[in-house]
Each structure stands twice: as C-alpha cells, then as structure tokens.
Design a protein around this motif. Structure first.
Motif, PDB file in Angstrom:
ATOM      1  N   TYR A 119     -21.556  14.904  27.961  1.00  0.00           N
ATOM      2  CA  TYR A 119     -20.903  15.192  29.239  1.00  0.00           C
ATOM      3  C   TYR A 119     -19.415  15.421  29.002  1.00  0.00           C
ATOM      4  O   TYR A 119     -18.794  14.711  28.219  1.00  0.00           O
ATOM      5  N   ALA A 120     -18.835  16.363  29.737  1.00  0.00           N
ATOM      6  CA  ALA A 120     -17.396  16.609  29.650  1.00  0.00           C
ATOM      7  C   ALA A 120     -16.657  15.650  30.579  1.00  0.00           C
ATOM      8  O   ALA A 120     -17.202  15.203  31.584  1.00  0.00           O
ATOM      9  N   ASN A 121     -15.427  15.325  30.225  1.00  0.00           N
ATOM     10  CA  ASN A 121     -14.560  14.472  31.054  1.00  0.00           C
ATOM     11  C   ASN A 121     -15.229  13.156  31.441  1.00  0.00           C
ATOM     12  O   ASN A 121     -15.184  12.742  32.598  1.00  0.00           O
ATOM     13  N   THR A 122     -15.862  12.526  30.475  1.00  0.00           N
ATOM     14  CA  THR A 122     -16.677  11.333  30.733  1.00  0.00           C
ATOM     15  C   THR A 122     -16.417  10.274  29.673  1.00  0.00           C
ATOM     16  O   THR A 122     -16.154  10.590  28.520  1.00  0.00           O
ATOM     17  N   LEU A 123     -16.533   9.027  30.084  1.00  0.00           N
ATOM     18  CA  LEU A 123     -16.523   7.910  29.152  1.00  0.00           C
ATOM     19  C   LEU A 123     -17.959   7.441  29.025  1.00  0.00           C
ATOM     20  O   LEU A 123     -18.596   7.095  30.025  1.00  0.00           O
ATOM     21  N   CYS A 124     -18.499   7.468  27.814  1.00  0.00           N
ATOM     22  CA  CYS A 124     -19.862   7.022  27.550  1.00  0.00           C
ATOM     23  C   CYS A 124     -19.798   5.698  26.797  1.00  0.00           C
ATOM     24  O   CYS A 124     -19.091   5.598  25.787  1.00  0.00           O
ATOM     25  N   LEU A 125     -20.526   4.712  27.293  1.00  0.00           N
ATOM     26  CA  LEU A 125     -20.546   3.380  26.679  1.00  0.00           C
ATOM     27  C   LEU A 125     -21.971   3.069  26.212  1.00  0.00           C
ATOM     28  O   LEU A 125     -22.936   3.428  26.891  1.00  0.00           O
ATOM     29  N   TRP A 126     -22.100   2.392  25.073  1.00  0.00           N
ATOM     30  CA  TRP A 126     -23.395   1.972  24.546  1.00  0.00           C
ATOM     31  C   TRP A 126     -23.406   0.471  24.357  1.00  0.00           C
ATOM     32  O   TRP A 126     -22.383  -0.129  24.053  1.00  0.00           O
ATOM     33  N   GLU A 127     -24.591  -0.113  24.462  1.00  0.00           N
ATOM     34  CA  GLU A 127     -24.722  -1.554  24.341  1.00  0.00           C
ATOM     35  C   GLU A 127     -24.813  -2.028  22.885  1.00  0.00           C
ATOM     36  O   GLU A 127     -24.773  -3.226  22.632  1.00  0.00           O
ATOM     37  N   GLU A 128     -24.935  -1.111  21.950  1.00  0.00           N
ATOM     38  CA  GLU A 128     -24.985  -1.474  20.536  1.00  0.00           C
ATOM     39  C   GLU A 128     -23.891  -0.725  19.774  1.00  0.00           C
ATOM     40  O   GLU A 128     -23.451   0.350  20.185  1.00  0.00           O
ATOM     41  N   GLN A 129     -23.475  -1.301  18.660  1.00  0.00           N
ATOM     42  CA  GLN A 129     -22.506  -0.632  17.803  1.00  0.00           C
ATOM     43  C   GLN A 129     -23.113   0.660  17.275  1.00  0.00           C
ATOM     44  O   GLN A 129     -24.326   0.787  17.150  1.00  0.00           O
ATOM     45  N   ARG A 130     -22.238   1.600  16.992  1.00  0.00           N
ATOM     46  CA  ARG A 130     -22.634   2.910  16.462  1.00  0.00           C
ATOM     47  C   ARG A 130     -23.558   3.668  17.413  1.00  0.00           C
ATOM     48  O   ARG A 130     -24.481   4.360  16.989  1.00  0.00           O
ATOM     49  N   TYR A 131     -23.319   3.487  18.732  1.00  0.00           N
ATOM     50  CA  TYR A 131     -23.939   4.298  19.774  1.00  0.00           C
ATOM     51  C   TYR A 131     -25.447   4.110  19.899  1.00  0.00           C
ATOM     52  O   TYR A 131     -26.180   5.051  20.164  1.00  0.00           O
TER      53      TYR A 131
END
Length: 124
Positions: free
Chosen positions: A38-50
């Motif tokens: 996605y453009a102009n977005t902050l993506c967060l993951w629950e584990e290290q290394r996405y």
C-alpha cells in the motif's frame, strides 16, 4: 460461540474510524513477507522480520492522525514495521500519541522493532 452483537460492534468501530480520518485494516494474508503493498501507509507485523498477522494505518485526508493501537487489539504487539509514506511516522508508548516518539522515517523499514508501541501518528 457467536457473540450476537459482534458485527454491529465492528461496524460501529469502523464508522468511528471514518469520522477520525484514518484507515486501519488487517493486511491481506497473501502479502509477501517484507512487503507492504500500500502507498502512504504504515504496515505493522506481530513478528520480527514481517511475519504473522499485520495491521495497516494511513490517514484518509491530507493531514495526519493518531491511531490508538490498543483500541484495535495491537497494543505492544508490533514487532516489525514498513513505512511506505514519504513522511515520518511516530510510534508512542502511550495510547494517545503523547510522550517521546519512536520515529520511523518515510520509505524505510524496521525488521526488528524493539519499541513497545501503543499508538502511532501517521501523516500523508
């Protein structure tokens, strides 16, 4: 067991988000690890290394907005992050974007996040 008002509660929460000018969504499971999609977005993951479940946050308008991660079940849960915006996003230990920020510069990624975030300020 099915909760009788779960869909109405989710609909009310999503309607509240639209009023605040932010889009928050669970990212599709099909997204490749290490990509946001996605453009102009902050993506967060629950584990290290996405790895694991992910959440995206982006402002709807031209300004910025604070996203309470606790309210969305993501308090202290993010372990890696990608910022596809040109603007710096700021993670906060508080649930209301106050206190000392942990900046994530625009167009960068953090594969191993050592900060326990409870909110994030995202700008477009």
């Amino acid at each position: 067991m099915r909760r009788p008002h779960a869909s109405r509660t989710l609909a009310a929460a999503l309607a509240g988000l639209l009023l605040t000018g932010v889009t928050v969504a669970l990212a599709p499971a099909a997204a490749a690890a290490g990509t946001c999609g996605y453009a102009n977005t902050l993506c967060l993951w629950e584990e290290q290394r996405y790895g694991g479940a992910s959440l995206t946050a982006s402002p709807l308008g031209s300004g910025g907005v604070c996203v309470d991660l606790v309210q969305h079940g993501w308090g202290e849960r993010a372990r890696s992050v990608i910022n596809t915006s040109r603007h710096t996003a700021s993670l906060f230990a508080s649930a209301d974007c106050t206190g000392r920020p942990y900046p994530v510069d625009g167009n960068t990624s953090v594969p191993t996040l050592s900060f326990l975030a409870n909110s994030v300020y995202v700008a477009k």
